[in-house]
Write a protein that holds these residues in place. Structure first.
Motif, PDB file in Angstrom:
ATOM      1  N   GLU A  62       0.806  -1.233   0.000  1.00 36.17           N
ATOM      2  CA  GLU A  62       0.000   0.000   0.000  1.00 36.17           C
ATOM      3  C   GLU A  62       0.839   1.284   0.000  1.00 36.17           C
ATOM      4  OE1 GLU A  62      -2.789   0.497   3.246  1.00 36.17           O
ATOM      5  OE2 GLU A  62      -3.577   2.323   2.332  1.00 36.17           O
ATOM      6  N   GLU A  63       1.943   1.291   0.757  1.00 36.36           N
ATOM      7  CA  GLU A  63       2.633   2.571   0.977  1.00 36.36           C
ATOM      8  C   GLU A  63       3.802   2.780   0.024  1.00 36.36           C
ATOM      9  OE1 GLU A  63       0.971   4.369   2.912  1.00 36.36           O
ATOM     10  OE2 GLU A  63      -0.216   2.835   3.924  1.00 36.36           O
ATOM     11  N   ASP A 125      -0.582  -5.129   3.213  1.00 35.56           N
ATOM     12  CA  ASP A 125      -1.108  -3.923   3.858  1.00 35.56           C
ATOM     13  C   ASP A 125      -0.355  -3.817   5.186  1.00 35.56           C
ATOM     14  OD1 ASP A 125      -2.503  -1.835   4.949  1.00 35.56           O
ATOM     15  OD2 ASP A 125      -4.457  -2.542   4.203  1.00 35.56           O
ATOM     16  N   ILE A 127      -0.223  -1.598   7.642  1.00 36.45           N
ATOM     17  CA  ILE A 127      -1.165  -1.344   8.739  1.00 36.45           C
ATOM     18  C   ILE A 127      -2.529  -1.199   8.075  1.00 36.45           C
ATOM     19  CG2 ILE A 127      -1.956   0.210  10.590  1.00 36.45           C
ATOM     20  CD1 ILE A 127       0.681  -0.884  11.406  1.00 36.45           C
ATOM     21  N   ASP A 128      -3.397  -2.142   8.325  1.00 29.89           N
ATOM     22  CA  ASP A 128      -4.760  -2.058   7.817  1.00 29.89           C
ATOM     23  C   ASP A 128      -5.647  -1.628   8.980  1.00 29.89           C
ATOM     24  OD1 ASP A 128      -6.960  -2.468   6.039  1.00 29.89           O
ATOM     25  OD2 ASP A 128      -7.356  -4.375   7.042  1.00 29.89           O
ATOM     26  N   THR A 130      -5.992   1.848   9.625  1.00 30.06           N
ATOM     27  CA  THR A 130      -5.163   2.939  10.154  1.00 30.06           C
ATOM     28  C   THR A 130      -5.935   3.752  11.187  1.00 30.06           C
ATOM     29  OG1 THR A 130      -4.411   3.048   7.876  1.00 30.06           O
ATOM     30  CG2 THR A 130      -3.547   4.715   9.365  1.00 30.06           C
TER      31      THR A 130
HETATM   32 MG   LIG Z   1      -3.025   0.233   5.264  1.00 25.10          MG
END
Ligand SMILES: [Mg+2]
Ligand SMILES: Nc1ncnc2c1ncn2[C@@H]1O[C@H](COP(=O)(O)OS(=O)(=O)O)[C@@H](OP(=O)(O)O)[C@H]1O
Ligand SMILES: [Mg+2]
Ligand SMILES: [Mg+2]
Length: 344
Positions: A62-63, A125, A127-128, A130
């Motif tokens: 994701e990031e 992910d 951190i899912d 957030t």
């Molecule tokens: Mg996330």
């Protein structure tokens, strides 16, 4: 986990809704959250490459490193590098590795693959949920492996999920609790779903609920109203299916984990029109549920299609339950959507 603990102890949460109190608090919270999710992505990416050095490596995550390469991002990069290295010290006598800032940037940006229908791709992910992390509630670290567009492996770490079942009678989340928390779920295609505590208890095989009567089922949905229609799911559950229990609203793919061990029987995700779900928000969770005997489909009753790159199809409604309840749940969802589109 360390960062979240520090945030919660800093006493800048309002007592009522557990959100930050002042503008400065918001700054502290969003910075700490940024550090955490980038560190998480760097660590998982680095460890995967280290462990899988003989395979071609593709990661859809994701990031990205964003402003960290710019002059203004140096302080943040320094903090993230420290957080990564502190985390990689497992014990005083055992350090996995020590990364430079350049290694950290490289690890974060290894997650730029687009996925797709051919070959193998890891999906992360870091951190899912957030917003749940920020509130001190549920969040997850979600990792899956796609092979020819199909999810074949999923790992879901839920640091705040109680090891014991969370029913609808759970206490208000702001009440202190002595329950042991921290669960790790893992599933491999054809081999079932297992759960153990984050501190490493023996894995136990988990199974979805076998409830057949929808009236007895309890259901999960997003905590955040912006991510799903609470009204529509309430209409489906209460009116169409006669569900009596109030919804269990928790953040992140912890919902899939909890459902895989039978804490509740239904998870509905009804995003607003035009929203395209990301594969990292569902890949690990979906195999955790299907290998535990559950079903995860769109509104047509088809399995979710993870083979089209970063996204699922536009307007994908996600319906999760056991095999027995799925036919009546699908019918209820379709009818409710129809009624919403053409009110009598
Ligand atoms: Mg996330
Ligand atoms: N508008 C909208 N609709 C649907 N989904 C959205 C939307 N906006 C964001 N997201 C994604 O939701 C992810 C969080 O999942 P949940 O909704 O299950 O948890 S929560 O209630 O929001 O905390 C969240 O994942 P993270 O960004 O990893 O936290 C988002 O990718
Ligand atoms: Mg997410
Ligand atoms: Mg996000």
């Amino acid at each position: 986990m360390k960062v979240q603990k520090v945030l919660l102890q800093s006493d800048v949460h309002s007592k009522s809704d557990k959100t930050p109190v002042t503008v400065a608090d918001y700054g502290l919270f969003s910075n700490s959250t940024l550090h955490t999710l980038l560190s998480s992505q760097a660590i998982v990416s680095f460890v995967l490459v280290k462990e899988l050095s003989t395979e071609p490596f593709s990661l859809v995550a994701e990031e990205d490193s964003g402003d960290l390469r710019m002059e203004s991002g140096q302080e943040t990069l320094h903090r993230i590098t420290k957080l990564v290295n502190d985390t990689l010290v497992i014990e005083e006598s055992y350090t996995v590795a020590t990364l430079s800032s350049e290694d950290v940037l490289y690890a974060i940006d290894s997650g730029k693959s687009e996925g797709g229908s051919s070959g193998r791709h890891w999906v992360l992910d870091p951190i899912d949920g957030t917003k749940g992390f920020l509130r001190g509630d549920q969040y997850a670290i979600a990792l899956a492996l796609l092979d020819e567009g199909r999810v074949v492996l999923g790992v879901l770490a839920c640091p705040n999920l109680p090891l014991a079942s969370i029913g609808t009678n759970n206490k208000h989340s702001s009440e202190p609790s002595n329950e042991k928390v921290g669960c790790l779920f893992f599933a491999k295609v054809g081999e079932g779903t297992f759960m153990h505590s984050l501190d490493g208890s023996s894995p136990i095989k988990v199974h979805v609920s076998d409830i057949e009567n929808p009236e007895e089922a309890s259901f999960f949905e997003s905590f955040e109203a912006a991510h799903t229609s609470h009204d529509l799911s309430s209409a489906i559950a209460k009116v169409k299916l006669g569900v009596k229990a109030p919804p269990i609203r928790i953040d992140s793919q912890a919902k899939y984990g909890a459902l895989s061990r039978g804490d509740g029987a239904i998870y509905l995700r009804l995003p607003r029109k035009g929203y395209r779900e990301k594969i990292w928000d569902h890949a690990a969770g979906s195999i955790v549920v299907t290998e535990a005997g559950g079903v995860v489909t769109d509104v047509a009753g088809n399995p979710l299609d993870f083979s089209k790159g970063e996204h699922l199809d536009r307007d994908t409604i996600i319906i999760v339950t056991n095999r027995k309840l799925m036919p009546s749940l699908l019918k209820a969802v379709r009818e409710s959507i129809q009624e919403k589109v053409s009110p009598m």
